[in-house]
Design a protein around this motif. Structure first.
Motif, PDB file in Angstrom:
ATOM      1  N   ARG A 169       0.856  -1.191   0.000  1.00 56.32           N
ATOM      2  CA  ARG A 169       0.000   0.000   0.000  1.00 56.32           C
ATOM      3  C   ARG A 169       0.893   1.242   0.000  1.00 56.32           C
ATOM      4  O   ARG A 169       1.696   1.427   0.913  1.00 56.32           O
ATOM      5  N   VAL A 170       0.744   2.065  -1.030  1.00 57.19           N
ATOM      6  CA  VAL A 170       1.626   3.210  -1.241  1.00 57.19           C
ATOM      7  C   VAL A 170       0.837   4.503  -1.049  1.00 57.19           C
ATOM      8  O   VAL A 170      -0.200   4.701  -1.686  1.00 57.19           O
ATOM      9  N   THR A 171       1.318   5.367  -0.187  1.00 61.64           N
ATOM     10  CA  THR A 171       0.723   6.680   0.030  1.00 61.64           C
ATOM     11  C   THR A 171       1.768   7.744  -0.318  1.00 61.64           C
ATOM     12  O   THR A 171       2.883   7.433  -0.715  1.00 61.64           O
ATOM     13  N   ASP A 172       1.408   9.013  -0.149  1.00 62.02           N
ATOM     14  CA  ASP A 172       2.346  10.105  -0.409  1.00 62.02           C
ATOM     15  C   ASP A 172       2.041  11.241   0.560  1.00 62.02           C
ATOM     16  O   ASP A 172       1.128  12.035   0.348  1.00 62.02           O
ATOM     17  N   ALA A 173       2.817  11.300   1.631  1.00 61.54           N
ATOM     18  CA  ALA A 173       2.605  12.341   2.643  1.00 61.54           C
ATOM     19  C   ALA A 173       2.874  13.731   2.086  1.00 61.54           C
ATOM     20  O   ALA A 173       2.354  14.717   2.606  1.00 61.54           O
ATOM     21  N   TYR A 174       3.665  13.823   1.027  1.00 65.21           N
ATOM     22  CA  TYR A 174       3.973  15.127   0.442  1.00 65.21           C
ATOM     23  C   TYR A 174       2.721  15.802  -0.112  1.00 65.21           C
ATOM     24  O   TYR A 174       2.632  17.026  -0.153  1.00 65.21           O
ATOM     25  N   ALA A 175       1.731  15.002  -0.532  1.00 58.66           N
ATOM     26  CA  ALA A 175       0.498  15.550  -1.101  1.00 58.66           C
ATOM     27  C   ALA A 175      -0.523  15.932  -0.037  1.00 58.66           C
ATOM     28  O   ALA A 175      -1.577  16.474  -0.366  1.00 58.66           O
TER      29      ALA A 175
ATOM     30  N   GLY B 162      15.985  21.220   5.013  1.00 61.00           N
ATOM     31  CA  GLY B 162      15.147  21.140   3.822  1.00 61.00           C
ATOM     32  C   GLY B 162      13.968  22.087   3.935  1.00 61.00           C
ATOM     33  O   GLY B 162      13.747  22.722   4.967  1.00 61.00           O
ATOM     34  N   GLU B 163      13.204  22.178   2.839  1.00 57.68           N
ATOM     35  CA  GLU B 163      12.062  23.081   2.827  1.00 57.68           C
ATOM     36  C   GLU B 163      11.026  22.667   3.866  1.00 57.68           C
ATOM     37  O   GLU B 163      10.991  21.517   4.303  1.00 57.68           O
ATOM     38  N   GLU B 164      10.176  23.598   4.239  1.00 61.87           N
ATOM     39  CA  GLU B 164       9.326  23.422   5.420  1.00 61.87           C
ATOM     40  C   GLU B 164       8.334  22.279   5.279  1.00 61.87           C
ATOM     41  O   GLU B 164       8.250  21.408   6.144  1.00 61.87           O
ATOM     42  N   PHE B 165       7.560  22.253   4.204  1.00 56.02           N
ATOM     43  CA  PHE B 165       6.494  21.268   4.093  1.00 56.02           C
ATOM     44  C   PHE B 165       6.934  20.089   3.231  1.00 56.02           C
ATOM     45  O   PHE B 165       6.306  19.755   2.230  1.00 56.02           O
ATOM     46  N   ASN B 166       8.030  19.477   3.622  1.00 54.69           N
ATOM     47  CA  ASN B 166       8.551  18.318   2.902  1.00 54.69           C
ATOM     48  C   ASN B 166       8.794  17.193   3.895  1.00 54.69           C
ATOM     49  O   ASN B 166       9.787  17.205   4.622  1.00 54.69           O
TER      50      ASN B 166
ATOM     51  N   LYS C  98      16.129  21.512  10.430  1.00 55.49           N
ATOM     52  CA  LYS C  98      16.325  22.914  10.086  1.00 55.49           C
ATOM     53  C   LYS C  98      15.596  23.221   8.781  1.00 55.49           C
ATOM     54  O   LYS C  98      15.633  22.427   7.837  1.00 55.49           O
ATOM     55  N   VAL C  99      14.936  24.372   8.731  1.00 58.82           N
ATOM     56  CA  VAL C  99      14.165  24.760   7.550  1.00 58.82           C
ATOM     57  C   VAL C  99      15.028  25.599   6.625  1.00 58.82           C
ATOM     58  O   VAL C  99      15.747  26.501   7.068  1.00 58.82           O
ATOM     59  N   SER C 100      14.953  25.272   5.317  1.00 59.26           N
ATOM     60  CA  SER C 100      15.656  26.045   4.302  1.00 59.26           C
ATOM     61  C   SER C 100      14.677  26.404   3.187  1.00 59.26           C
ATOM     62  O   SER C 100      13.510  26.013   3.217  1.00 59.26           O
ATOM     63  N   ALA C 101      15.171  27.121   2.194  1.00 60.25           N
ATOM     64  CA  ALA C 101      14.325  27.528   1.074  1.00 60.25           C
ATOM     65  C   ALA C 101      14.101  26.412   0.064  1.00 60.25           C
ATOM     66  O   ALA C 101      13.286  26.543  -0.841  1.00 60.25           O
ATOM     67  N   GLY C 102      14.809  25.290   0.208  1.00 62.92           N
ATOM     68  CA  GLY C 102      14.638  24.182  -0.717  1.00 62.92           C
ATOM     69  C   GLY C 102      15.468  24.357  -1.974  1.00 62.92           C
ATOM     70  O   GLY C 102      16.412  25.135  -2.001  1.00 62.92           O
TER      71      GLY C 102
ATOM     72  N   THR D  45      18.010  19.774   1.325  1.00 63.12           N
ATOM     73  CA  THR D  45      19.156  20.561   0.873  1.00 63.12           C
ATOM     74  C   THR D  45      20.462  20.167   1.557  1.00 63.12           C
ATOM     75  O   THR D  45      21.532  20.385   0.982  1.00 63.12           O
ATOM     76  N   ALA D  46      20.414  19.588   2.760  1.00 63.11           N
ATOM     77  CA  ALA D  46      21.665  19.233   3.427  1.00 63.11           C
ATOM     78  C   ALA D  46      21.418  18.258   4.565  1.00 63.11           C
ATOM     79  O   ALA D  46      20.336  18.228   5.163  1.00 63.11           O
ATOM     80  N   ALA D  47      22.448  17.466   4.847  1.00 65.20           N
ATOM     81  CA  ALA D  47      22.468  16.585   6.027  1.00 65.20           C
ATOM     82  C   ALA D  47      23.866  16.674   6.620  1.00 65.20           C
ATOM     83  O   ALA D  47      24.861  16.566   5.891  1.00 65.20           O
ATOM     84  N   ARG D  48      23.941  16.880   7.946  1.00 60.83           N
ATOM     85  CA  ARG D  48      25.231  17.025   8.609  1.00 60.83           C
ATOM     86  C   ARG D  48      25.315  16.041   9.767  1.00 60.83           C
ATOM     87  O   ARG D  48      24.399  15.961  10.590  1.00 60.83           O
ATOM     88  N   LEU D  49      26.431  15.326   9.832  1.00 63.46           N
ATOM     89  CA  LEU D  49      26.671  14.370  10.905  1.00 63.46           C
ATOM     90  C   LEU D  49      27.889  14.823  11.692  1.00 63.46           C
ATOM     91  O   LEU D  49      28.985  14.968  11.130  1.00 63.46           O
ATOM     92  N   GLU D  50      27.702  15.070  12.984  1.00 63.13           N
ATOM     93  CA  GLU D  50      28.811  15.457  13.854  1.00 63.13           C
ATOM     94  C   GLU D  50      29.420  14.193  14.449  1.00 63.13           C
ATOM     95  O   GLU D  50      28.760  13.456  15.183  1.00 63.13           O
ATOM     96  N   SER D  51      30.696  13.941  14.126  1.00 59.27           N
ATOM     97  CA  SER D  51      31.362  12.722  14.586  1.00 59.27           C
ATOM     98  C   SER D  51      32.634  13.071  15.353  1.00 59.27           C
ATOM     99  O   SER D  51      33.061  14.234  15.383  1.00 59.27           O
ATOM    100  N   ASP D  52      33.261  12.067  15.947  1.00 62.74           N
ATOM    101  CA  ASP D  52      34.484  12.300  16.708  1.00 62.74           C
ATOM    102  C   ASP D  52      35.670  12.637  15.818  1.00 62.74           C
ATOM    103  O   ASP D  52      36.696  13.102  16.297  1.00 62.74           O
ATOM    104  N   SER D  53      35.547  12.414  14.519  1.00 60.61           N
ATOM    105  CA  SER D  53      36.642  12.748  13.605  1.00 60.61           C
ATOM    106  C   SER D  53      36.366  13.999  12.783  1.00 60.61           C
ATOM    107  O   SER D  53      37.180  14.387  11.956  1.00 60.61           O
TER     108      SER D  53
END
Length: 350
Positions: free
Chosen positions: A147-153, A205-209, A230-234, A238-246
């Motif tokens: 069963r496939v839906t689409d929350a974006y819609a 990423g953009e707000e309603f995504n 975090k909200v951006s203009a899309g 737009t980005a993913a950041r991972l804070e690691s020990d290195s």
């Protein structure tokens, strides 16, 4: 080839399908599944176009269920079924039947669809818009393995994700989840290349995504770390950041086609990360018919556990006028350490 049927029945539709195959010279059926699309007249064209493109990879019998709104009480009390049968080049690599339901038959769509399902073939139901709160309990959804839906819609994607989590049944999935497959692959590969311990993450990423929330929920569930939204203009993610020990691992996509992967002690590299259309997303979901346990785990993590950028951690005082540098972004790193989050190793991202 098109065959129009007015005030018809399921048996007449089946007969028209056989006659249509013979007329175009393909009396046998080579389809692998039945795809049921439940939509309205406004969105039927786009949904059917995407399904026809996806049928190049998955030849299928496509049943488009269009529930027509009756304007008068007399029309609502009268049951009527109109159909349009398409075979050959008009239906991609499979068969297509447009079912327009009027009156009381709208409440019994499953009785119309059931005789038209391919025998001994899996069934997938897709709601491009207006998906039910519980797809598995829906009369049409109960016929399907997937069963496939689409929350974006949805009008409120966050509430839609909460509803999906509450009613999740094995076999449920969402196109918003398929949209982040390349992101998940890139981030998992990055952790494979740079063994490290991840302490926190931020998704932008953009707000309603809802794909942004799903990516954050996936990171939180697999790595057991705090995640900030975090909200951006899309457009889109737009980005993913991972804070690691290195150091910080950043996957940044300011545009919709090309992204930059930044890793500690390595040169920045450009990676292809284009936004995919609905046909590609649907084709991906049709490749697997078994339950998606990773999607289920991300949903159960809970969208309410994602922090909003600028929101203070529970164990830290909010920024004051006398401390203008204590912004939400600056608080994220120490807050993750003070919260005592258990960092997970890179293997958990898989």
């Amino acid at each position: 080839m098109k065959i129009d049927l007015t005030e018809t029945t399921s048996s007449k539709i089946n007969k028209a399908l056989v006659e249509g195959r013979r007329a175009v010279g393909t009396p046998t059926s080579g389809m692998v599944l039945t795809l049921v699309i439940v939509t309205d007249e406004e969105n039927a064209y786009d949904a059917l176009k995407a399904a026809n493109e996806a049928s190049r990879e998955h030849p299928s019998r496509t049943l488009v269920v269009i529930k027509r709104v009756s304007r008068s009480p007399r029309d609502r009390a009268k049951a009527r079924l109109d159909a349009e049968v398409r075979v050959g080049t008009e239906a991609g690599t499979g068969e297509t039947v447009l079912l327009r339901l009027y009156g009381e038959v709208i409440d019994h769509a499953q009785s119309v669809v059931l005789p038209l399902l391919l025998p001994d073939a899996p069934v997938v139901v897709w709601w491009p818009v207006n998906a039910p709160l519980n797809p598995a309990k829906d009369p049409l959804g109960a016929l399907a393995q997937r069963r496939v839906t689409d929350a974006y819609a949805a009008e409120d994607p966050i509430q839609e994700l909460l509803a999906r989590a509450e009613t999740y049944t094995p076999g449920d999935t969402d196109l918003a989840w398929a949209r982040i497959t390349p992101w998940r692959s890139m981030l998992a590969a990055a952790l494979d290349q740079a063994p490290c311990t991840v302490a926190s993450a931020e998704v932008e990423g953009e707000e309603f995504n809802p794909s942004c929330e799903l990516l954050g929920m996936w990171l939180g569930s697999r790595l057991d770390i705090p995640v900030t939204r975090k909200v951006s203009a899309g457009p889109g993610l737009t980005a993913a950041r991972l804070e690691s020990d290195s150091g910080t691992i950043v996957l940044d996509r300011p545009e919709a086609t090309l992204a930059t992967l930044c890793m500690p002690n390595q040169p920045d590299r450009a990676v292809a990360l284009k936004r995919r259309d609905t046909a590609e997303l649907l084709a991906e979901e049709l490749r697997r018919l078994d339950p998606d346990d990773i999607y289920a785990a991300a949903l159960k993590y809970g969208v309410d556990r994602l922090r909003t950028a600028g929101e203070p951690s529970p164990d830290r005082e909010p920024a004051t006028d006398g401390d203008p540098g204590a912004s939400g972004d600056a608080q994220d790193k120490p807050a993750a350490k003070k919260a005592g989050a258990k960092p997970a190793k890179k293997a958990a991202a898989k």
